[in-house]
Design a protein around this motif. Structure first.
Motif, PDB file in Angstrom:
ATOM      1  N   VAL A   5       0.833  -1.205   0.000  1.00 54.64           N
ATOM      2  CA  VAL A   5       0.000   0.000   0.000  1.00 54.64           C
ATOM      3  C   VAL A   5       0.869   1.257   0.000  1.00 54.64           C
ATOM      4  CG1 VAL A   5      -1.692   1.333   1.312  1.00 54.64           C
ATOM      5  CG2 VAL A   5      -1.959  -1.144   1.084  1.00 54.64           C
ATOM      6  N   GLN A   6       1.932   1.253   0.784  1.00 61.53           N
ATOM      7  CA  GLN A   6       2.827   2.408   0.807  1.00 61.53           C
ATOM      8  C   GLN A   6       3.472   2.634  -0.551  1.00 61.53           C
ATOM      9  OE1 GLN A   6       5.227   1.077   4.177  1.00 61.53           O
ATOM     10  NE2 GLN A   6       4.496   2.804   5.410  1.00 61.53           N
ATOM     11  N   LYS A   7       3.865   1.568  -1.218  1.00 63.50           N
ATOM     12  CA  LYS A   7       4.431   1.696  -2.559  1.00 63.50           C
ATOM     13  C   LYS A   7       3.417   2.314  -3.514  1.00 63.50           C
ATOM     14  CE  LYS A   7       5.709  -2.678  -2.478  1.00 63.50           C
ATOM     15  NZ  LYS A   7       6.228  -4.008  -2.905  1.00 63.50           N
ATOM     16  N   HIS A   8       2.170   1.875  -3.409  1.00 63.21           N
ATOM     17  CA  HIS A   8       1.111   2.425  -4.263  1.00 63.21           C
ATOM     18  C   HIS A   8       0.918   3.911  -3.993  1.00 63.21           C
ATOM     19  CE1 HIS A   8      -2.731   2.768  -6.354  1.00 63.21           C
ATOM     20  NE2 HIS A   8      -3.233   3.320  -5.263  1.00 63.21           N
ATOM     21  N   LEU A   9       0.887   4.299  -2.749  1.00 60.06           N
ATOM     22  CA  LEU A   9       0.682   5.704  -2.401  1.00 60.06           C
ATOM     23  C   LEU A   9       1.848   6.565  -2.881  1.00 60.06           C
ATOM     24  CD1 LEU A   9      -0.776   5.313   1.217  1.00 60.06           C
ATOM     25  CD2 LEU A   9      -2.012   5.906  -0.884  1.00 60.06           C
ATOM     26  N   PHE A  10       3.049   6.045  -2.754  1.00 59.75           N
ATOM     27  CA  PHE A  10       4.224   6.769  -3.244  1.00 59.75           C
ATOM     28  C   PHE A  10       4.119   6.996  -4.750  1.00 59.75           C
ATOM     29  CE2 PHE A  10       8.388   6.376  -5.335  1.00 59.75           C
ATOM     30  CZ  PHE A  10       9.026   7.494  -4.832  1.00 59.75           C
ATOM     31  N   GLU A  11       3.787   5.955  -5.491  1.00 60.49           N
ATOM     32  CA  GLU A  11       3.671   6.069  -6.950  1.00 60.49           C
ATOM     33  C   GLU A  11       2.560   7.035  -7.338  1.00 60.49           C
ATOM     34  OE1 GLU A  11       3.085   2.014  -7.969  1.00 60.49           O
ATOM     35  OE2 GLU A  11       5.159   1.440  -7.570  1.00 60.49           O
ATOM     36  N   GLU A  12       1.449   7.015  -6.582  1.00 61.50           N
ATOM     37  CA  GLU A  12       0.341   7.909  -6.900  1.00 61.50           C
ATOM     38  C   GLU A  12       0.717   9.361  -6.671  1.00 61.50           C
ATOM     39  OE1 GLU A  12      -3.710   8.476  -4.631  1.00 61.50           O
ATOM     40  OE2 GLU A  12      -3.974   7.027  -6.259  1.00 61.50           O
ATOM     41  N   GLU A  13       1.362   9.648  -5.554  1.00 63.18           N
ATOM     42  CA  GLU A  13       1.729  11.037  -5.266  1.00 63.18           C
ATOM     43  C   GLU A  13       2.756  11.559  -6.265  1.00 63.18           C
ATOM     44  OE1 GLU A  13       0.294  13.156  -3.263  1.00 63.18           O
ATOM     45  OE2 GLU A  13      -1.138  11.570  -2.769  1.00 63.18           O
ATOM     46  N   CYS A  14       3.683  10.704  -6.683  1.00 62.05           N
ATOM     47  CA  CYS A  14       4.650  11.119  -7.704  1.00 62.05           C
ATOM     48  C   CYS A  14       3.943  11.427  -9.019  1.00 62.05           C
ATOM     49  CB  CYS A  14       5.698  10.023  -7.913  1.00 62.05           C
ATOM     50  SG  CYS A  14       6.909   9.869  -6.574  1.00 62.05           S
ATOM     51  N   ALA A  15       3.018  10.558  -9.420  1.00 61.06           N
ATOM     52  CA  ALA A  15       2.316  10.755 -10.685  1.00 61.06           C
ATOM     53  C   ALA A  15       1.476  12.019 -10.660  1.00 61.06           C
ATOM     54  CB  ALA A  15       1.444   9.540 -10.985  1.00 61.06           C
ATOM     55  N   LEU A  16       0.716  12.219  -9.587  1.00 60.13           N
ATOM     56  CA  LEU A  16      -0.164  13.381  -9.517  1.00 60.13           C
ATOM     57  C   LEU A  16       0.619  14.688  -9.453  1.00 60.13           C
ATOM     58  CD1 LEU A  16      -2.945  12.055  -7.090  1.00 60.13           C
ATOM     59  CD2 LEU A  16      -2.985  12.184  -9.591  1.00 60.13           C
ATOM     60  N   ALA A  17       1.830  14.635  -8.887  1.00 59.20           N
ATOM     61  CA  ALA A  17       2.654  15.837  -8.796  1.00 59.20           C
ATOM     62  C   ALA A  17       3.314  16.176 -10.124  1.00 59.20           C
ATOM     63  CB  ALA A  17       3.722  15.663  -7.725  1.00 59.20           C
ATOM     64  N   GLY A  18       3.291  15.240 -11.075  1.00 64.10           N
ATOM     65  CA  GLY A  18       3.925  15.479 -12.367  1.00 64.10           C
ATOM     66  C   GLY A  18       5.367  15.033 -12.417  1.00 64.10           C
ATOM     67  N   ALA A  19       5.719  14.050 -11.607  1.00 64.01           N
ATOM     68  CA  ALA A  19       7.081  13.519 -11.660  1.00 64.01           C
ATOM     69  C   ALA A  19       7.238  12.632 -12.893  1.00 64.01           C
ATOM     70  CB  ALA A  19       7.386  12.709 -10.401  1.00 64.01           C
ATOM     71  N   PRO A  20       8.401  12.665 -13.537  1.00 67.76           N
ATOM     72  CA  PRO A  20       8.625  11.748 -14.656  1.00 67.76           C
ATOM     73  C   PRO A  20       8.502  10.301 -14.186  1.00 67.76           C
ATOM     74  CG  PRO A  20      10.340  13.434 -14.564  1.00 67.76           C
ATOM     75  CD  PRO A  20       9.551  13.552 -13.296  1.00 67.76           C
ATOM     76  N   GLN A  21       7.972   9.457 -15.040  1.00 71.47           N
ATOM     77  CA  GLN A  21       7.874   8.047 -14.690  1.00 71.47           C
ATOM     78  C   GLN A  21       9.269   7.460 -14.549  1.00 71.47           C
ATOM     79  OE1 GLN A  21       5.933   5.655 -17.641  1.00 71.47           O
ATOM     80  NE2 GLN A  21       5.766   3.859 -16.332  1.00 71.47           N
ATOM     81  N   VAL A  22       9.481   6.701 -13.493  1.00 69.07           N
ATOM     82  CA  VAL A  22      10.770   6.043 -13.310  1.00 69.07           C
ATOM     83  C   VAL A  22      10.973   5.035 -14.433  1.00 69.07           C
ATOM     84  CG1 VAL A  22      12.046   4.426 -11.837  1.00 69.07           C
ATOM     85  CG2 VAL A  22      10.853   6.367 -10.816  1.00 69.07           C
ATOM     86  N   VAL A  23      12.100   5.133 -15.129  1.00 73.01           N
ATOM     87  CA  VAL A  23      12.414   4.144 -16.167  1.00 73.01           C
ATOM     88  C   VAL A  23      12.585   2.801 -15.463  1.00 73.01           C
ATOM     89  CG1 VAL A  23      14.025   3.484 -17.982  1.00 73.01           C
ATOM     90  CG2 VAL A  23      13.485   5.906 -17.597  1.00 73.01           C
ATOM     91  N   PRO A  24      11.737   1.822 -15.752  1.00 74.67           N
ATOM     92  CA  PRO A  24      11.630   0.653 -14.871  1.00 74.67           C
ATOM     93  C   PRO A  24      12.672  -0.426 -15.067  1.00 74.67           C
ATOM     94  CG  PRO A  24      10.081   0.444 -16.689  1.00 74.67           C
ATOM     95  CD  PRO A  24      10.739   1.797 -16.842  1.00 74.67           C
ATOM     96  N   PHE A  25      13.428  -0.380 -16.172  1.00 75.01           N
ATOM     97  CA  PHE A  25      14.231  -1.545 -16.527  1.00 75.01           C
ATOM     98  C   PHE A  25      15.276  -1.906 -15.474  1.00 75.01           C
ATOM     99  CE2 PHE A  25      13.022   0.762 -20.451  1.00 75.01           C
ATOM    100  CZ  PHE A  25      11.993  -0.078 -20.802  1.00 75.01           C
ATOM    101  N   GLY A  26      15.846  -0.898 -14.814  1.00 79.21           N
ATOM    102  CA  GLY A  26      16.806  -1.178 -13.758  1.00 79.21           C
ATOM    103  C   GLY A  26      16.155  -1.469 -12.416  1.00 79.21           C
ATOM    104  N   PRO A  27      15.535  -0.451 -11.784  1.00 75.50           N
ATOM    105  CA  PRO A  27      15.040  -0.637 -10.406  1.00 75.50           C
ATOM    106  C   PRO A  27      13.836  -1.547 -10.275  1.00 75.50           C
ATOM    107  CG  PRO A  27      14.481   1.563 -11.228  1.00 75.50           C
ATOM    108  CD  PRO A  27      15.406   0.953 -12.239  1.00 75.50           C
ATOM    109  N   VAL A  28      12.975  -1.622 -11.288  1.00 77.73           N
ATOM    110  CA  VAL A  28      11.734  -2.390 -11.160  1.00 77.73           C
ATOM    111  C   VAL A  28      11.859  -3.779 -11.762  1.00 77.73           C
ATOM    112  CG1 VAL A  28       9.273  -2.435 -11.742  1.00 77.73           C
ATOM    113  CG2 VAL A  28      10.365  -0.269 -11.141  1.00 77.73           C
TER     114      VAL A  28
END
Length: 393
Positions: free
Chosen positions: A72-95
């Motif tokens: 749930v915390q991961k989901h909330l972090f991703e949501e707040e980043c997206a809504l704030a207009g943060a660039p999507q993390v390029v997933p190939f390395g970390p994800v």
């Protein structure tokens, strides 16, 4: 199933929102909210900001330097980043590759590669698809022949997203032709600076080269770059594809783009048109339904139950929603969504866009780009077969 966030989770959300608001550069947020082009430096800049905080690997366990957050915390972090207009993390390395290295890599491989991924310093690419192997990855032909303490790699990968920036690439390679196709695949890490690696851009309709071909011509790769056991790569590939169950739905980005759609509709004076409002409302219902589906998965993980095996369903609905909001933006702007002026998609452009609304410049580009969403990550036709087998029985 409990879809309500606890007070502790709400507090966590507020802390994330405050941190992102204080650390996200305004120019990056402006580009994301207006769908302007992001450069390699833009993407790397945000990755390094997160890396310095220890949040680029926000889904990582503490033992590997991650925050150890709940689903749930991961989901909330991703949501707040997206809504704030943060660039999507390029997933190939970390994800993608990092969880494989954590689960199946040797201690030496973990020590060598994980720090550079966590900091955002090293750019990774994904080498899965080939010209004849897309959704059917078991048919890959890129060959790796062992010669002493090294592999000799020959073949081709295609649709390699942002491969022009890649420093390392993780590849599915064929090391055996015996038995079933899946049993002869290995998972190999390849330095893209190696002699014999060639990256060729695939120019898209908008003039950009988001995807590439990658060719391997007698590329020498140390045996120490093999993840796990030879011919067991199919197992590791499935781990990678299933690790992020909810991310492929892109529900947080959909919520942000829904608000952008409303802004476009208001600017173009169609927001008060009842029929157009109906279309926005139907899309919003779909976004909320997708979010509820994601929260069901998170609720199952949070309670310790087996996570719902609906990654395919999330992908199907998420990709359809992405295509629909890009279509509605085009409809809202009408003929003024059609001109392709590449310079207008760059921040700071001072020219005159037809219709006088520069925000319309990326609409056609986004629309055409979103045609890919029902194909990548396993085409929706294949995903429907998987859902029918695993969910419906």
């Amino acid at each position: 199933m409990d879809l309500a966030f606890t007070p502790e989770e709400q507090t966590f959300r507020e802390e994330i929102r405050a941190w992102v608001g204080a650390n996200l550069p305004a120019e990056l947020s402006h580009k994301v909210h207006n769908a302007l082009r992001l450069s390699r430096d833009d993407l790397q800049r945000w990755a390094k900001i997160l890396g310095k905080k220890g949040w680029l690997g926000h889904a990582w366990p503490k033992e590997f330097g991650g925050p150890g957050w709940t689903a749930v915390q991961k989901h909330l972090f991703e949501e707040e980043c997206a809504l704030a207009g943060a660039p999507q993390v390029v997933p190939f390395g970390p994800v993608m590759v990092a969880p494989v290295i954590m689960a199946f890599g040797s201690p030496e491989q973990q020590k060598r590669h994980l720090p550079g991924i966590a900091s955002g310093e090293v750019w990774w690419s994904q080498g899965y698809s080939e010209p004849g192997s897309g959704s059917d990855l078991a048919s890959v032909k890129c060959r790796a022949e062992r010669q002493g303490d090294k592999y000799i790699v020959n073949g081709q990968k295609t649709w390699t997203t942002l491969g022009q920036y890649g420093e390392w690439i993780f590849c599915l390679v064929r090391t055996s032709t015996e038995g079933k196709p899946q049993t002869g695949i290995s998972f190999l890490l390849i330095d893209m600076k190696s002699p014999g690696v060639t990256v060729r851009p695939i120019v898209l309709l908008d003039g950009g080269a988001e995807v590439n071909e990658v060719w391997f011509d007698n590329v020498e790769v140390p045996v120490g770059n093999l993840i796990g056991e030879e011919n067991k790569g199919w197992t590791y590939a499935k781990h990678l594809l299933s690790h992020e169950r909810t991310g492929i739905a892109a529900v947080n980005r959909a919520k942000r783009e829904l608000e952008r759609l409303k802004r476009v509709a208001k600017t173009e004076n169609v927001y008060d048109d009842l029929r157009f409002r109906d279309e926005i409302a139907k899309l919003e219902v779909d976004v909320v339904a997708l979010e509820m589906l994601v929260l069901r998965v998170l609720s199952a993980e949070k309670s310790g139950k087996n996570s719902l095996d609906i990654a395919g369903l999330l992908k199907i609905k998420g990709s359809e929603i992405q295509q629909r909001y890009s279509e509605l933006m085009m409809l809202a702007a009408g003929p003024y969504s059609l001109p392709l002026i590449e310079e207008a998609m760059e921040a700071g452009w001072q020219g005159n866009f037809p219709g006088g609304v520069q925000a319309n410049a990326p609409l056609a580009s986004t629309y055409f780009n979103m045609r890919k969403t029902t194909i990548y990550g396993g085409s929706n036709e294949v995903q429907r077969n998987i859902v029918s087998q695993t969910v419906l029985g």
